[in-house]
Design a protein around this motif. Structure first.
Motif, PDB file in Angstrom:
ATOM      1  N   MET A 100       0.814  -1.216   0.000  1.00  0.00           N
ATOM      2  CA  MET A 100       0.000   0.000   0.000  1.00  0.00           C
ATOM      3  C   MET A 100       0.848   1.266   0.000  1.00  0.00           C
ATOM      4  SD  MET A 100      -3.065  -0.883  -0.365  1.00  0.00           S
ATOM      5  CE  MET A 100      -2.753  -2.450  -1.178  1.00  0.00           C
ATOM      6  N   ALA A 101       2.018   1.216   0.654  1.00  0.00           N
ATOM      7  CA  ALA A 101       2.915   2.381   0.622  1.00  0.00           C
ATOM      8  C   ALA A 101       3.361   2.658  -0.806  1.00  0.00           C
ATOM      9  CB  ALA A 101       4.122   2.136   1.525  1.00  0.00           C
ATOM     10  N   LEU A 107       0.143   6.447  -7.058  1.00  0.00           N
ATOM     11  CA  LEU A 107      -1.084   7.165  -7.396  1.00  0.00           C
ATOM     12  C   LEU A 107      -0.875   8.679  -7.339  1.00  0.00           C
ATOM     13  CD1 LEU A 107      -3.838   5.024  -5.626  1.00  0.00           C
ATOM     14  CD2 LEU A 107      -3.513   5.326  -8.088  1.00  0.00           C
ATOM     15  N   ILE A 108      -0.109   9.137  -6.347  1.00  0.00           N
ATOM     16  CA  ILE A 108       0.187  10.572  -6.265  1.00  0.00           C
ATOM     17  C   ILE A 108       1.047  10.999  -7.451  1.00  0.00           C
ATOM     18  CG2 ILE A 108       1.303  12.385  -4.907  1.00  0.00           C
ATOM     19  CD1 ILE A 108       0.661  10.718  -2.404  1.00  0.00           C
ATOM     20  N   PHE A 109       2.060  10.208  -7.753  1.00  0.00           N
ATOM     21  CA  PHE A 109       2.956  10.510  -8.868  1.00  0.00           C
ATOM     22  C   PHE A 109       2.196  10.535 -10.187  1.00  0.00           C
ATOM     23  CE2 PHE A 109       6.401   9.178 -11.912  1.00  0.00           C
ATOM     24  CZ  PHE A 109       7.144  10.343 -11.799  1.00  0.00           C
ATOM     25  N   ASN A 323      -8.088   7.526  -1.773  1.00  0.00           N
ATOM     26  CA  ASN A 323      -8.882   7.380  -0.550  1.00  0.00           C
ATOM     27  C   ASN A 323      -8.947   5.933  -0.104  1.00  0.00           C
ATOM     28  OD1 ASN A 323      -9.436  10.109  -0.298  1.00  0.00           O
ATOM     29  ND2 ASN A 323     -11.353   9.997  -1.444  1.00  0.00           N
ATOM     30  N   GLU A 324      -9.109   5.031  -1.049  1.00  0.00           N
ATOM     31  CA  GLU A 324      -9.151   3.610  -0.700  1.00  0.00           C
ATOM     32  C   GLU A 324      -7.811   3.143  -0.148  1.00  0.00           C
ATOM     33  OE1 GLU A 324     -10.404   1.404  -4.100  1.00  0.00           O
ATOM     34  OE2 GLU A 324     -12.376   2.323  -4.188  1.00  0.00           O
ATOM     35  N   TRP A 328      -6.839   1.645   3.667  1.00  0.00           N
ATOM     36  CA  TRP A 328      -6.025   0.448   3.922  1.00  0.00           C
ATOM     37  C   TRP A 328      -4.853   0.796   4.842  1.00  0.00           C
ATOM     38  CZ3 TRP A 328      -5.406  -4.511   1.020  1.00  0.00           C
ATOM     39  CH2 TRP A 328      -6.551  -4.848   0.284  1.00  0.00           C
ATOM     40  N   LEU A 329      -4.165   1.881   4.515  1.00  0.00           N
ATOM     41  CA  LEU A 329      -2.977   2.258   5.287  1.00  0.00           C
ATOM     42  C   LEU A 329      -3.331   2.650   6.717  1.00  0.00           C
ATOM     43  CD1 LEU A 329      -0.834   4.242   2.694  1.00  0.00           C
ATOM     44  CD2 LEU A 329      -0.206   2.103   3.828  1.00  0.00           C
TER      45      LEU A 329
END
Length: 363
Positions: A100-101, A107-109, A323-324, A328-329
């Motif tokens: 997840m990390a 996703l941000i990139f 958000n998902e 999880w994180l």
């Protein structure tokens, strides 16, 4: 093949810093503003101190266990068949945390730099790099982390760009006004310090001459200082309400940096965060691999590593949005906080029983 060389104190310090530093730095100022309000940056010291207390707890395990691995400590007192479910559960948590990390970073990139490209294409490249490093063993991973450290740490100098716009007046004389602290948000903030607990699995890769716990404390101090410095600058550049409304304050800062020969500087600079994210992922997956090696001792390490990384890639398909992934994180971070404090306590209890059992009978 795993090298028999031991971790040097310097390598251990850098490794801990690289594990702790990651994507959470992008949102930490926003979390501090939301939870604590004005001058929330000061609380970074408190969270850093909590992490140090936890590291000292791990140090007690290292000292009482005389440098033995956690597997030797546990299996001396508890039948291995009872420990196998625990090993599998820990492997699952650490696998998912690494997975997840990596997905969050990608996703941000993708959102900022390559909005039309599939995030799973980036995830495949990242996982291949993680797999390659994972097969090299901890000692080589630590040496690689030192190289990547120097490629990343220079970015802290970029904060000098903002000294001209920094206003002490924005910090206000009020402490913790306008915040809405909750226990869950506190855990989210503390999760930015997690990673030091992985030294529990490094006992067997050091010797008594290696100041493992001092190195871990130093790495945590470096992380705390970096977070404190970053948070102070952001609180002095943005108003409290601005900070609360910015999803990624650090990226907003990087966007202010301009060079005449380069546009969208923040996209390039964000790419340097890959170095720390990579080692956060790598060490969580390495710990998961160490657990799986205990469960499946007859399987080759490289094959287990391949299965592990392939599973990570498959699981990464499940959450589709930031958000998902954040949900999880948050859940995994709560579990990991429990592991960080609970696992050393369990080991200390086991060691105390072993010490009592090894005492000679009364004369």
């Amino acid at each position: 093949m795993e090298t028999k060389e031991k971790l040097a104190p310097f390598h251990a310090t850098i490794l801990v810093f690289m594990i702790q530093s990651g994507v959470m730095a992008l949102i930490l100022p926003q979390l501090l503003a939301e939870s604590f309000g004005t001058n929330g940056w000061i609380t970074v010291l408190g969270f850093g101190l909590m992490a140090s207390v936890n590291i000292l707890l791990i140090g007690a395990v290292y000292k009482l266990g005389k440098g033995r691995s956690i597997f030797q400590i546990l299996e001396q007192s508890i039948p291995k068949f009872l420990l196998l479910p625990v090993y599998l559960a820990l492997a699952l948590v650490w696998t998912l945390l690494g997975c997840m990390a990596g997905k969050e970073y990608i996703l941000i990139f993708q959102m900022y730099a390559f909005p039309t490209t599939s995030p799973m294409e980036f995830k495949l490249i990242l996982d291949l790099l993680v797999f390659w490093l994972l097969t090299k063993g901890l000692y080589n991973m630590a040496k690689a982390s030192t190289v990547f450290f120097w490629l990343f740490i220079w970015m802290i100098l970029l904060l000098f760009f903002f000294y001209g716009d920094f206003k002490w007046a924005r910090l206000t004389p009020f402490m913790f006004k306008g915040g809405k602290f909750t226990f869950l948000e506190g855990l989210d903030i503390y999760s930015s310090f997690l990673g030091y607990e992985l030294v529990l699995l490094m006992f067997a890769y050091t010797n008594q001459k290696t100041k493992l716990i001092k190195s871990t404390l130093l790495g945590n101090a470096m992380t705390t200082f970096s977070y404190l410095y970053l948070s102070l600058i952001t609180f002095g550049l943005f108003s409290l309400e601005q900070l609360k409304n910015k999803a990624f304050p650090l990226l907003e800062l990087l966007a202010y940096i301009r060079f005449p020969f380069l546009e969208r500087m923040e996209n390039l600079l964000y790419g340097f965060f890959l170095f720390t994210v990579l080692f956060s992922i790598l060490l969580y997956e390495w710990c998961a691999l160490e657990m799986l090696k205990q469960v499946f001792p007859k399987m080759k390490t490289n094959f287990l590593a391949f299965i592990l990384i392939a599973s990570c890639f498959a699981i990464a398909y499940i959450p589709k949005t930031l958000n998902e992934v954040g949900d999880w994180l948050s859940t995994l971070s709560m579990i990991e906080c429990g592991i960080a404090f609970g696992f050393p306590l369990l080991l200390l209890v086991v060691l105390m029983f072993q010490k009592i059992g090894s005492r000679p009978a009364h004369e």
